[in-house]
Scaffold this active site. Structure first.
Site, PDB file in Angstrom:
ATOM      1  N   GLY A  71       0.813  -1.210   0.000  1.00  0.00           N
ATOM      2  CA  GLY A  71       0.000   0.000   0.000  1.00  0.00           C
ATOM      3  C   GLY A  71       0.852   1.268   0.000  1.00  0.00           C
ATOM      4  O   GLY A  71       1.994   1.270   0.465  1.00  0.00           O
ATOM      5  N   GLY A 118       0.120  -5.651   0.869  1.00  0.00           N
ATOM      6  CA  GLY A 118      -0.920  -5.683  -0.155  1.00  0.00           C
ATOM      7  C   GLY A 118      -0.399  -6.079  -1.523  1.00  0.00           C
ATOM      8  O   GLY A 118      -1.120  -6.658  -2.329  1.00  0.00           O
ATOM      9  N   GLU A 141       3.192  -4.991   8.481  1.00  0.00           N
ATOM     10  CA  GLU A 141       2.257  -3.927   8.848  1.00  0.00           C
ATOM     11  C   GLU A 141       2.166  -3.665  10.354  1.00  0.00           C
ATOM     12  O   GLU A 141       2.022  -2.520  10.788  1.00  0.00           O
ATOM     13  CB  GLU A 141       0.853  -4.242   8.312  1.00  0.00           C
ATOM     14  CG  GLU A 141       0.750  -4.289   6.801  1.00  0.00           C
ATOM     15  CD  GLU A 141       1.088  -5.657   6.209  1.00  0.00           C
ATOM     16  OE1 GLU A 141       0.901  -5.827   4.996  1.00  0.00           O
ATOM     17  OE2 GLU A 141       1.529  -6.548   6.953  1.00  0.00           O
ATOM     18  N   ASP A 149      -3.254  -7.286   6.426  1.00  0.00           N
ATOM     19  CA  ASP A 149      -4.525  -7.120   5.714  1.00  0.00           C
ATOM     20  C   ASP A 149      -4.484  -7.701   4.311  1.00  0.00           C
ATOM     21  O   ASP A 149      -3.649  -8.545   4.002  1.00  0.00           O
ATOM     22  CB  ASP A 149      -4.916  -5.635   5.683  1.00  0.00           C
ATOM     23  CG  ASP A 149      -3.994  -4.791   4.804  1.00  0.00           C
ATOM     24  OD1 ASP A 149      -2.796  -5.161   4.646  1.00  0.00           O
ATOM     25  OD2 ASP A 149      -4.449  -3.766   4.270  1.00  0.00           O
TER      26      ASP A 149
END
Length: 384
Positions: A71, A118, A141, A149
């Protein structure tokens, strides 16, 4: 070549070559971090191609020296003062993650360089994911006050033993050989052959899974993790990362670190202790819940967690973590609360609370309507 830099300014390049569809993630200077525009273009192409009878094989690769570093942290940081400024990209990405996992056409990821967070969600779920000696994977993360995630609370929770908790809490890196051994990738192909493999797959011009597998195996080599690999420390990982709480995990890991031959634990433990206490607590619970959830349930949970974290519902750690890592680059985050024992159980419960039904991530389980539930059809556009 599979790893050359594309020349267009579009963040996602979609090529149609007879029965083959080729996606290139094209933000090489930013290590192909995932932007809002990139997510929209990926979803648009993948939906169009799944519905196109002529499209049989989808190949995805990264431009430049990375597959995708995950991300866009600067995007999140820049939006910290605006209410739900990143809600749309989060919604679209998690919705897309479900469709990638359940895609109806054969997919191949050609992964060299960094594949993190991601970004790795565009690799691991594919029917075939090809890695090289230059591939580096991690899900770091939790260390910045976020959580694991993009479906990884589901994927990590299904790894052998408690490897998932280990990877999620420590952000430990795996190389290409380790990814194949752990089941996070399907084939190892030397980087020098990756371009030829891409050409072979395009010339194959078919989505027949057996034919695609055979073509990849013309180039792939059998590999084993190196002797010092963390995958060869599974018994220690299971012993420590099976504990009920993050504090107990750290205590158990510290005890193992004192034993002869366990020098590898020291640096990992140091990173774990420097991570956001709130991020670690949320991540451990999310991984544990993932074991009992469907993929759709895990993604809906991750959506709640992400939105609550970005709203600073219980802590601003994620913005402090991003500041320390990528903005000021002082690597000296000041977490609030600063220690695990100060993280309130009730506050952790709060970020896991379901949203009102119409505000949940909409994942359509009915196959006939599987591409429904898009962001633009949710209440959110009218709320923002």
């Amino acid at each position: 070549m599979a790893h050359e830099v594309a020349t267009s300014d579009e963040p996602v390049l979609g090529e149609e070559i007879d029965h083959v569809r080729l996606i290139t993630l094209n933000r090489p200077r930013q290590l192909n971090v995932i932007s809002s525009n990139m997510v929209s273009l990926l979803a648009e192409n993948l939906e169009k191609w799944e519905k196109d009878d002529k499209a049989e094989l989808v190949i995805i690769k990264g431009s430049g020296r990375a597959f995708s570093a995950g991300g866009d942290l600067k995007m999140f940081y820049d939006g910290r003062k605006s209410k739900d400024s990143c809600l749309e990209v989060v919604y679209r990405m998690y919705w897309l993650c479900h469709h990638i996992h359940t895609y109806k056409k054969t997919q191949v990821a050609l992964v060299h360089g960094i594949s993190m967070g991601g970004g790795a969600s565009l690799m691991v779920p594919m029917k075939f994911s090809v890695v090289t000696e230059k591939t580096v994977f991690s899900t770091p993360e939790a260390s910045i006050g976020f959580h694991t995630d993009c479906g990884f609370s589901y994927m990590h929770s299904h790894l052998p033993g408690h490897l998932g908790e280990f990877l999620a809490l420590t952000g430990a890196r795996l190389n290409g050989k380790e990814l194949v051994a752990a089941g996070l990738a399907t084939h190892f192909v030397p980087l020098e052959k990756l371009s030829d493999l891409e050409k072979r797959l395009i010339s194959l011009n078919s989505g027949d899974a057996n034919a695609v597998k055979a073509a990849i195996e013309e180039f792939s080599v059998k590999v084993q993790p190196d002797e010092e690999s963390v995958l060869n420390k599974q018994s220690i990982i299971d012993e420590c990362f099976s504990k009920d709480t993050v504090a107990e995990i750290i205590n158990s890991f510290e005890a193992e670190a004192k034993k002869e031959g366990n020098g590898w634990i020291g640096p990992v433990l140091k990173g774990l202790k420097r991570s956001s206490p709130t991020g670690l607590r949320i991540t451990l619970r999310s991984i544990r819940e993932g074991r009992k959830q469907t993929l759709a349930e895990a993604l809906k949970k991750e959506f709640r967690l992400t939105i609550n974290i970005l709203r600073s519902t219980i802590s601003e750690d994620v913005y402090e973590g991003i500041r320390a890592l990528t903005i000021d680059k002082d690597n000296a985050p000041k977490w609030n609360p600063p220690t695990l024992d100060k993280v309130d159980d009730e506050k952790i419960d709060l970020v896991f609370e379901p949203f009102a039904e119409d505000l949940e991530l909409k994942i359509q389980e009915n196959e006939e309507f599987r591409w429904d539930g898009k962001y633009e059809n949710s209440p959110y556009p009218s709320l923002n």
